[in-house]
Design a protein around this motif. Structure first.
Motif, PDB file in Angstrom:
ATOM      1  N   ALA A  34     -21.508  15.058   5.682  1.00  0.00           N
ATOM      2  CA  ALA A  34     -20.503  14.960   5.927  1.00  0.00           C
ATOM      3  C   ALA A  34     -20.017  13.834   5.607  1.00  0.00           C
ATOM      4  N   MET A  35     -21.087  12.448   5.521  1.00  0.00           N
ATOM      5  CA  MET A  35     -20.139  11.173   5.154  1.00  0.00           C
ATOM      6  C   MET A  35     -20.024  10.800   3.370  1.00  0.00           C
ATOM      7  N   ALA A  36     -20.624  12.011   2.736  1.00  0.00           N
ATOM      8  CA  ALA A  36     -20.087  11.881   1.601  1.00  0.00           C
ATOM      9  C   ALA A  36     -18.789  12.495   0.968  1.00  0.00           C
ATOM     10  N   ASP A  37     -18.273  13.174   2.253  1.00  0.00           N
ATOM     11  CA  ASP A  37     -17.079  13.657   2.428  1.00  0.00           C
ATOM     12  C   ASP A  37     -15.931  12.959   2.285  1.00  0.00           C
ATOM     13  N   PHE A  38     -16.047  12.537   3.783  1.00  0.00           N
ATOM     14  CA  PHE A  38     -15.852  11.406   4.343  1.00  0.00           C
ATOM     15  C   PHE A  38     -15.515  10.075   3.069  1.00  0.00           C
ATOM     16  N   LEU A  39     -16.255   9.526   2.710  1.00  0.00           N
ATOM     17  CA  LEU A  39     -15.874   7.952   1.087  1.00  0.00           C
ATOM     18  C   LEU A  39     -15.144   9.154   0.269  1.00  0.00           C
ATOM     19  N   LEU A  40     -14.944  10.486   0.159  1.00  0.00           N
ATOM     20  CA  LEU A  40     -14.496  11.111  -0.889  1.00  0.00           C
ATOM     21  C   LEU A  40     -12.632  10.610  -0.351  1.00  0.00           C
ATOM     22  N   ALA A  41     -12.634  11.673   0.943  1.00  0.00           N
ATOM     23  CA  ALA A  41     -11.565  11.415   1.509  1.00  0.00           C
ATOM     24  C   ALA A  41     -10.546  10.123   2.141  1.00  0.00           C
ATOM     25  N   THR A  42     -11.646   9.165   2.111  1.00  0.00           N
ATOM     26  CA  THR A  42     -11.330   7.565   2.403  1.00  0.00           C
ATOM     27  C   THR A  42     -10.462   7.172   0.754  1.00  0.00           C
ATOM     28  N   THR A  43     -11.394   7.568   0.210  1.00  0.00           N
ATOM     29  CA  THR A  43     -10.729   7.193  -1.706  1.00  0.00           C
ATOM     30  C   THR A  43      -9.612   7.613  -2.028  1.00  0.00           C
ATOM     31  N   LEU A  44      -9.455   8.995  -1.428  1.00  0.00           N
ATOM     32  CA  LEU A  44      -8.658  10.095  -2.182  1.00  0.00           C
ATOM     33  C   LEU A  44      -6.799   8.911  -0.640  1.00  0.00           C
ATOM     34  N   THR A  45      -6.939   8.945   0.326  1.00  0.00           N
ATOM     35  CA  THR A  45      -6.593   8.184   1.411  1.00  0.00           C
ATOM     36  C   THR A  45      -5.919   6.908   0.563  1.00  0.00           C
ATOM     37  N   ILE A  46      -6.734   5.701  -0.038  1.00  0.00           N
ATOM     38  CA  ILE A  46      -5.900   4.565  -0.377  1.00  0.00           C
ATOM     39  C   ILE A  46      -5.693   4.574  -1.280  1.00  0.00           C
ATOM     40  N   LEU A  47      -5.379   5.887  -2.209  1.00  0.00           N
ATOM     41  CA  LEU A  47      -5.178   6.265  -3.543  1.00  0.00           C
ATOM     42  C   LEU A  47      -3.414   6.358  -3.153  1.00  0.00           C
ATOM     43  N   VAL A  48      -3.799   7.385  -2.377  1.00  0.00           N
ATOM     44  CA  VAL A  48      -2.231   7.576  -1.429  1.00  0.00           C
ATOM     45  C   VAL A  48      -1.595   6.556  -0.849  1.00  0.00           C
ATOM     46  N   VAL A  49      -2.054   5.196  -0.450  1.00  0.00           N
ATOM     47  CA  VAL A  49      -1.509   4.280   0.033  1.00  0.00           C
ATOM     48  C   VAL A  49      -1.201   3.604  -1.058  1.00  0.00           C
ATOM     49  N   MET A  50      -2.097   3.549  -2.303  1.00  0.00           N
ATOM     50  CA  MET A  50      -1.851   2.521  -3.444  1.00  0.00           C
ATOM     51  C   MET A  50      -0.556   3.352  -4.254  1.00  0.00           C
ATOM     52  N   GLN A  51      -0.502   4.572  -4.556  1.00  0.00           N
ATOM     53  CA  GLN A  51       0.688   4.980  -5.007  1.00  0.00           C
ATOM     54  C   GLN A  51       2.077   4.199  -4.243  1.00  0.00           C
ATOM     55  N   LEU A  52       2.008   4.758  -2.741  1.00  0.00           N
ATOM     56  CA  LEU A  52       3.029   4.350  -1.998  1.00  0.00           C
ATOM     57  C   LEU A  52       3.566   3.001  -1.849  1.00  0.00           C
ATOM     58  N   GLY A  53       3.113   1.993  -2.309  1.00  0.00           N
ATOM     59  CA  GLY A  53       2.580   0.626  -2.534  1.00  0.00           C
ATOM     60  C   GLY A  53       2.855   0.086  -1.477  1.00  0.00           C
TER      61      GLY A  53
END
Length: 462
Positions: free
Chosen positions: A73-92
């Motif tokens: 679950a911890m590993a999945d959370f880190l992956l989900a966090t990374t994906l969320t950061i990438l989404v936010v970066m794409q939105l500027g």
């Protein structure tokens, strides 16, 4: 129901973490932040996490102790966090986020996910006791001894949702109790329980049964609405942990695998070196005082060295504070330490009782010979009864596939101190092998925390 509760548990963790973050941030930092954008990001992160967990079958029913500490679950959370950061970066919109608020939120989520997975098992146990969830399980075995073995292996997995009704075999008499297992009767009695809805799952443990008889049993049981599982002969052996792997689409039994491979091995090494260094810095005053007390009470060296079996069956010199009179110590390990042993000094009794005598092994950890957590190293000549350990317990050598530890799973499960019987020795090896096959960083941390708590009232250390 277990899957549903698991999803609700994780959603609750994210929701509670967000509330705690807002409250803590307002009380401490108090700087301006855009609440709407942080709320939206938290929702996206929650959805990403749930999708990843679902795709990896993370909400399957309990699979054992290795999963309850939440490493996956911890590993999945880190992956989900990374994906969320990438989404936010794409939105500027990354510059609009508060770093302090974001770090607080992720920290609270990690803590709550970890703690909830420990509490979740307790909740499941309460619900099972009240009859809301659970599976009623019976074992069909060749003998009471084999049925007891199956129950022992299931209990080792610590699965609170399973309720063992008892076992059946070819005999017809009922209500005997052997090794804590209730005898349900013959196969006909088992079939009656299944047909009347009193049974949910049958485990077949009949390694020497003929194929024709096995076909008859499964065909008869398949008429009832129950789960039927066959426990292979190999899983009853203590020598290794068998797993089903796939070569392409071909299912195979993996009879031996390297534990803690690749990134896991590097992670464990890093955890050992960092925590051992911190422990030495924090505990150095206690170690200095212990050395002085030993020196003042009796003649001889402060450190006791003993050759023990380490990783890959190689011999290592394990360090301990000397707890016995120098001329009475047993370097070979043939003579076990007993309660009220006359060889132990007054200081020795205290440091053995509190495990302070084990602290020099932190240097063994820094030398790369030991780990903080792992199977305890045994003296080369250590005996159980009238046999050497490696002769008394089948599969004993498998525990040496990893570095030995200062503490281990067996020690926090009540098998610390003297092991005088073969049965207790087997239980210790079972826990050691289970630890090896289910290792995770969070499991190590949990064992270390339980070790500290256990020291306070453990009566088996002397």
């Amino acid at each position: 129901m277990v899957r549903t509760l698991g999803v609700l548990n994780d959603v609750g963790c994210f929701f509670l973490a967000f509330l705690l973050t807002i409250i803590f941030y307002e009380l401490t930092i108090g700087e301006y932040y855009d609440g709407q954008i942080h709320q939206s990001a938290a929702i996206i992160l929650t959805i990403n996490f749930l999708l990843i967990r679902t795709s990896r079958d993370g909400y399957a029913p309990f699979k054992g102790q290795g999963e309850d500490v939440g490493g996956a679950a911890m590993a999945d959370f880190l992956l989900a966090t990374t994906l969320t950061i990438l989404v936010v970066m794409q939105l500027g919109r990354l510059a609009e986020f508060s770093l302090g608020l974001s770090l607080l939120f992720t920290s609270f989520v990690i803590i709550l996910l970890f703690l909830s997975r420990i509490a979740f098992r307790r909740l499941a146990y309460i619900l099972m006791q009240r009859g809301f969830i659970g599976q009623r399980v019976a074992v069909y075995a060749e003998s009471a001894k084999l049925a007891g073995k199956v129950t022992q292996l299931i209990n080792l997995e610590r699965l609170p949702h399973l309720r063992m009704l008892g076992y059946a075999d070819e005999r017809q008499q009922k209500n005997e109790v052997t090794d804590g297992m209730v005898h349900l009767g013959g196969f006909s009695a088992l079939l009656d329980l299944a047909r009347t809805g009193q049974l949910d799952q049958v485990i077949l443990a009949v390694p020497r049964i003929s194929q024709s008889r096995l076909d008859e049993i499964t065909e008869a049981l398949s008429a009832a609405s129950i789960d039927i599982c066959i426990l292979p002969r190999e899983t009853l052996e203590l020598s290794t942990s068998y797993r089903v792997n796939y070569l392409g689409s071909l299912p195979v039994f993996a009879v031996w695998q390297q534990p803690m491979r690749d990134i896991d091995g590097l992670l464990k090494e890093t955890l050992d070196y960092v925590l051992a260094t911190l422990a030495l810095l924090l505990l150095s005053p206690i170690m200095i005082l212990t050395a002085l007390a030993i020196k003042l009470e009796s003649r001889g060296p402060v450190i006791f060295r003993q050759i023990r079996v380490g990783f890959n069956n190689n011999e290592i010199s394990v360090l301990k504070f000397r707890s016995m009179y120098a001329d009475l110590g047993d370097v070979s390990g043939v003579k076990r330490t007993e309660r009220n042993d006359a060889r132990v000094t007054r200081v020795g009794k205290f440091i053995r009782r509190t495990s302070i005598d084990e602290l020099p092994q932190l240097f063994n950890v820094l030398k790369g010979e030991m780990s903080l957590v792992g199977p305890r190293p045994h003296a080369t000549m250590m005996r159980v009864g009238d046999k050497f350990y490696f002769d008394a317990v089948r599969g004993y050598a498998a525990r040496h596939r990893v570095k030995p530890g200062i503490t281990g799973l067996a020690q926090v499960r009540g098998l610390r101190g003297e092991i005088a019987t073969t049965e207790r020795a087997k239980q210790r090896v079972e826990y050691d092998i289970y630890y090896i096959e289910n290792w995770s960083p969070l499991l190590d941390i949990r064992i270390m925390i339980e070790t500290i708590i256990k020291i306070a009232w453990d009566k088996d250390a002397y």
